[in-house]
Design a protein around this motif. Sequence first.
Motif, mmCIF file in Angstrom:
data_model
loop_
_atom_site.group_PDB
_atom_site.id
_atom_site.type_symbol
_atom_site.label_atom_id
_atom_site.label_comp_id
_atom_site.label_asym_id
_atom_site.label_seq_id
_atom_site.Cartn_x
_atom_site.Cartn_y
_atom_site.Cartn_z
ATOM 1 N N VAL A 10 0.927 -1.209 0.020
ATOM 2 C CA VAL A 10 0.104 -0.066 -0.089
ATOM 3 C C VAL A 10 0.936 1.211 0.062
ATOM 4 O O VAL A 10 1.738 1.445 0.717
ATOM 5 C CB VAL A 10 -1.019 -0.128 1.100
ATOM 6 C CG1 VAL A 10 -1.743 1.357 1.332
ATOM 7 C CG2 VAL A 10 -1.788 -1.261 1.174
ATOM 8 N N ALA A 11 0.558 2.063 -0.769
ATOM 9 C CA ALA A 11 1.365 3.538 -1.070
ATOM 10 C C ALA A 11 0.492 4.678 -1.202
ATOM 11 O O ALA A 11 -0.506 4.575 -1.825
ATOM 12 C CB ALA A 11 2.429 3.112 -2.094
ATOM 13 N N PHE A 66 -4.288 6.888 -3.760
ATOM 14 C CA PHE A 66 -3.653 5.795 -3.378
ATOM 15 C C PHE A 66 -3.442 4.410 -4.339
ATOM 16 O O PHE A 66 -4.213 4.166 -5.056
ATOM 17 C CB PHE A 66 -4.089 5.086 -1.868
ATOM 18 C CG PHE A 66 -4.265 6.191 -0.828
ATOM 19 C CD1 PHE A 66 -3.233 6.098 0.192
ATOM 20 C CD2 PHE A 66 -5.138 6.743 -0.641
ATOM 21 C CE1 PHE A 66 -3.146 6.994 1.175
ATOM 22 C CE2 PHE A 66 -5.403 7.911 0.414
ATOM 23 C CZ PHE A 66 -4.343 7.793 1.507
ATOM 24 N N ALA A 67 -2.174 3.638 -4.070
ATOM 25 C CA ALA A 67 -2.048 2.521 -4.927
ATOM 26 C C ALA A 67 -1.862 1.197 -4.190
ATOM 27 O O ALA A 67 -1.347 1.375 -3.076
ATOM 28 C CB ALA A 67 -0.762 2.972 -5.828
ATOM 29 N N VAL A 68 -2.364 0.227 -4.712
ATOM 30 C CA VAL A 68 -2.078 -0.938 -4.076
ATOM 31 C C VAL A 68 -1.640 -2.071 -4.985
ATOM 32 O O VAL A 68 -2.297 -2.188 -5.836
ATOM 33 C CB VAL A 68 -3.294 -1.624 -3.242
ATOM 34 C CG1 VAL A 68 -3.283 -2.969 -2.413
ATOM 35 C CG2 VAL A 68 -3.885 -0.602 -2.260
ATOM 36 N N LEU A 69 -0.439 -2.786 -4.604
ATOM 37 C CA LEU A 69 0.151 -3.725 -5.270
ATOM 38 C C LEU A 69 -0.328 -5.012 -4.835
ATOM 39 O O LEU A 69 -0.085 -5.362 -3.660
ATOM 40 C CB LEU A 69 1.570 -3.780 -5.738
ATOM 41 C CG LEU A 69 2.138 -2.486 -6.617
ATOM 42 C CD1 LEU A 69 3.646 -2.360 -6.495
ATOM 43 C CD2 LEU A 69 1.617 -2.967 -8.012
ATOM 44 N N LEU A 70 -1.178 -5.946 -5.593
ATOM 45 C CA LEU A 70 -1.563 -7.212 -5.012
ATOM 46 C C LEU A 70 -0.623 -8.493 -5.919
ATOM 47 O O LEU A 70 -0.689 -8.727 -7.028
ATOM 48 C CB LEU A 70 -3.090 -7.436 -5.648
ATOM 49 C CG LEU A 70 -3.850 -6.394 -5.215
ATOM 50 C CD1 LEU A 70 -5.362 -6.975 -5.517
ATOM 51 C CD2 LEU A 70 -3.938 -6.135 -3.556
ATOM 52 N N PRO A 71 0.304 -9.114 -5.269
ATOM 53 C CA PRO A 71 0.968 -10.067 -5.673
ATOM 54 C C PRO A 71 0.321 -11.194 -6.012
ATOM 55 O O PRO A 71 0.870 -12.209 -6.573
ATOM 56 C CB PRO A 71 2.249 -10.180 -4.685
ATOM 57 C CG PRO A 71 1.697 -9.701 -3.377
ATOM 58 C CD PRO A 71 0.705 -8.663 -3.666
ATOM 59 N N GLU A 72 -0.769 -11.548 -5.145
ATOM 60 C CA GLU A 72 -1.450 -12.708 -5.393
ATOM 61 C C GLU A 72 -2.851 -12.462 -6.010
ATOM 62 O O GLU A 72 -3.600 -11.514 -5.396
ATOM 63 C CB GLU A 72 -1.767 -13.505 -4.101
ATOM 64 C CG GLU A 72 -0.373 -14.035 -3.674
ATOM 65 C CD GLU A 72 0.361 -15.187 -4.249
ATOM 66 O OE1 GLU A 72 -0.388 -15.824 -4.857
ATOM 67 O OE2 GLU A 72 1.589 -15.296 -3.882
#
Length: 547
Positions: free
Chosen positions: A465-466, A473-479
């Motif tokens: 979360v950034a 805001f931005a959220v990276l989901l690796p799964e």
Amino acid sequence: MIKASLRSHLTLWFAGLSLLILLSVGFYVGHIATEQMKQASGNTLLSTARSTAALLAVQLRERQLEVSLLSKAPLFRRGDLDAPDILALMELRTQSRAEYAWMGVVDAEGRVRQAVNGLLVNQSVQQRPWFQAGLRGEYTGDPHEAVLLAKLLPGAANGEPLRFIDFAAPIRNASGETIGVLGAHAHWRWVTQIVASAVTQKDALPDIEALIVDFDGKVLYPEALAGEQMPKDKLVTPTGWFTDNGYVTASVAVPSPSNARVSWYIMVRQPLDVALQPARSLLYKLMVLGLLAAIIFIVAAYYLASSLSRPIERLAKSAKQVQDHQPGAVFPQEHPVLEIAQLGQSLTGMTHSLLAKERELQETNASLEATVAQRTADLTQANADLLKLATHDALTGVFNRRRFDEKLAENSLLFQRTGRTFALLLIDADYFKRVNDTYGHAVGDDVLCQLAALIENTTRATDFVARYGGEEFAVLLPEVEEPDSPDVVAEKIRAAVAAAKFPTVSQVTVSIGVGVAEPSDRDSLALLKRADMRLYEAKGAGRNRVA
């Protein structure tokens, strides 16, 4: 055969050998210091060149992304290139960015339909490279002189010719047809100011100079050196720096996106005389000290040679015992020769003093070791604090935009190597400007902090979360597999925000754009654009929803 006295032999030999040793050591130390100073200067210049090139690349990518995103705005997609709102939007962009000298909309035939301040309106730019490239895709071009535009703008204060950097992006209507090009010219001095400010920091090396060089080694900046040729084979070296023509010079290529037609190198150089000045000063000091020491040794040898050999041997033996920390060293206190008697007394006192100093030194070393350990611990903690400041947003506590860009690039590289896909959520607070205008920025900051906490609490520990910027805001989901697919996670976040109670404001909603990495992506920018387009769709569909 004339024989010299023992005094003369000892004096000449002792003085000659001591002078030779001191000069040899001085030259050797000076040579080592010179090479180390040269290497230190080169590494420092290389670090400055790398940071300058990275900063310039970021600024170029941001301007290209800004033009690209503006060309995809709903106003442009409607197809009416003469709409007054388009001109208002471009004026707003140029007012907020002083680097833009011109921004305009050109139809597919190359005629300028609208432009900020009315410059070049109704004129044809069909033959311009930026227009032709902009019809095909995003474009960033090399610096050039714009003859038509330069006549309409005030000249530079220093008399330099006006030069510009081109940015362009295609304008496509709702059906995907290219109907024109959004073009922008940024002042070349914007680029040069970025480079100049990056190398003139307060802790920079003295007398350093920054150059911008093209791929053929021709100098583009500064203007006084424009057109000069730098060694093309020195643009890329194994160490990153070299010495030539009286300079220590570091050279670093400016990273540029694949769609940019710029191949620049940042060269930062320092005069070799300036770089080696500390080493030469050290060499001169060593030479002077060596000569002084040689003179002192000559005098000492003269007086020592005047004494008798036996007392000297006794003194030497006792001195050796002291050196080897052996007990029983006794120096004669009485002797017919006054100097030998004084020397014996002095050595006795010196022995007692050295033993006392040795004890004091041991105690001092123990204290210094404790101090060094404490300072090391303090430095470790300070470095940890600095790392957090560099990677986290100061207001919300989540990761900042810089760390997000790094993490996005890491995930993209991992995806290209392993095929393990990931997703990106772009989250924007709806009508956040009203919150600031109605309740003030302090309340707005509280809302952003609570939003960040809600997003972190709703996502998984493996998610990133950034704060992307402002209220976004931005959220990276690796799964991305079930049951926690990107759409499900996005909906959880949206529902959690909508159900939360915000002090003073009561309720806040968010719109979320979801993008998933695809094998056809050339870089992370493609995923970022898709997620941003989905965010615009969510906004356009009424907000408080996931697209």
